[in-house]
Design an enzyme around this catalytic site. Structure first.
Site, short mmCIF file in Angstrom:
data_model
loop_
_atom_site.label_atom_id
_atom_site.label_comp_id
_atom_site.label_asym_id
_atom_site.label_seq_id
_atom_site.Cartn_x
_atom_site.Cartn_y
_atom_site.Cartn_z
N CYS A 203 6.86 -20.31 -9.94
CA CYS A 203 7.15 -21.03 -11.36
C CYS A 203 5.62 -20.63 -12.11
O CYS A 203 4.84 -20.46 -11.38
CB CYS A 203 7.31 -22.53 -11.27
SG CYS A 203 8.94 -22.93 -10.58
N THR A 204 5.51 -21.06 -13.36
CA THR A 204 4.19 -20.81 -14.09
C THR A 204 4.14 -21.80 -15.04
O THR A 204 5.20 -22.25 -15.65
CB THR A 204 4.09 -19.40 -14.76
OG1 THR A 204 4.30 -18.27 -13.82
CG2 THR A 204 2.73 -19.20 -15.39
#
Length: 345
Positions: free
Chosen positions: A22-23
């Site tokens: 994820c970011t």
């Protein structure tokens, strides 16, 4: 310089186990507002449900769904603040914010080690780590103090272990990244910490980032283009730095979503082992000043958004939910929420 960096990144990928990604991107250095976005990258549906919790919710941090996973000294609390979150598998909170403008986001980190159980500290199963912050904290400073008094507990659900780290921010632009490495809580606190991805731990990500020079950047400035956490960290940092000053709230949200889309994982992108795949399941953006939540499911053609301020957030009010997996949903979906048959946790 770039050759040494590539070698270091290649060496790092050799020992990484298979993980998901994820970011998180925070935009707190413009003159207008504070917005934050994230991608949820996962090999299957996390069964996301948009959920509004009123104040006064009674929580038991020892429960994973109906199962007791913290038998000794589970944390118990009553929520001080209402929140709007995206749940994960119905047993925890992956992303969201509260009525005070505090945001929280859980991302995968293979290196996470919560340590041996310290029964002197109330235990919170890690799926509720972010919710604990949203229920109790009105600022990042307050959240960090509260987090010293609990212990997140590793759990497993649907074959996934909760090896996660936590990012938090508030409407004043403060930010913190919280990780547990070798059983110790490490806190990176400061407005400058705007980007978080996954492995390696945050201090190593920052060390790798120092090898990149974005001075006088042009379209020819080289950037890593794959979907590894290190590549996404560099790209998200670069494009966040390049965001133009927004003229209004709409441009601010558009800017943060533009960066989130740039670092999203396309369908069919390879994971660490040959033949393993994952992609971005959804993207979110939060306007922490105006208390609005934007959600974009990657299998839907539309962005939807929700205004937390329009809900009844008083103790005793209904928990409200919306399943975003509906291609007919578009725009302001605040009125589409329905009363939950029961609170997920």
């Amino acid at each position: 310089m770039c050759g040494a960096l590539v070698a270091a990144m290649f060496e790092f990928t050799l020992w990484q186990p298979i993980a998901n990604a994820c970011t998180r991107i925070l935009w707190n250095n413009n003159k207008l507002t504070v917005v934050v976005g994230r991608t949820m990258d996962w090999p299957e549906s996390t069964e996301p449900i948009l959920t509004v919790f009123p104040r006064g919710m009674n929580r038991n941090g020892g429960l994973l769904g109906p199962s007791v996973v913290v038998k000794e000294n589970p944390a118990r609390w009553t929520s001080k603040y209402a929140s709007l979150v995206t749940t994960i598998y119905g047993v925890g909170t992956a992303d969201g914010f509260n009525e005070k403008g505090v945001g929280a986001h859980m991302l995968f980190l293979t290196a996470t080690d919560f340590g041996a159980r310290d029964r002197n500290l109330p235990g919170v199963q890690a799926g509720l780590w972010a919710q604990y912050v949203l229920d109790n904290a009105a600022s990042v400073e307050e959240a960090l103090e509260l987090l010293k008094a609990i212990q997140p507990i590793l759990v497993e659900y649907k074959g996934h272990k909760s090896t996660v780290h936590l990012s938090i921010e508030d409407a004043n632009g403060d930010s913190a990244i919280i990780e547990y490495i070798n059983g110790k809580m490490l806190v990176h606190h400061g407005r400058q910490h705007r980007i978080m991805t996954n492995d390696p731990p945050f201090d190593k990500q920052l060390a790798l980032l120092k090898q990149w020079d974005f001075t006088n950047a042009t379209r020819a400035t080289p950037l890593p283009g794959n979907v590894s956490p290190t590549d996404r960290f560099v790209r998200a940092t670069f494009f966040q730095k390049m965001l133009p000053e927004p003229k209004n709230d709409r441009e601010a949200i558009a800017g943060i979503l533009a960066v989130a889309r740039n670092v999203s994982v396309p369908f069919g992108a390879p994971n660490y082992a040959p033949g393993t795949l994952y992609n971005t399941e959804y993207r979110t953006a939060i306007d922490l000043i105006n208390r609005r939540y934007f959600f974009e499911l990657t299998t839907s053609p539309n962005v939807v958004w929700v205004d937390l301020k329009t809900f009844d957030l008083n103790p005793g009010a209904s928990v409200m939910v919306l399943d975003p997996d509906n291609i007919d949903l578009s725009g302001n979906v605040t009125a589409k929420f329905q009363k939950a048959a029961r609170a997920p946790f």
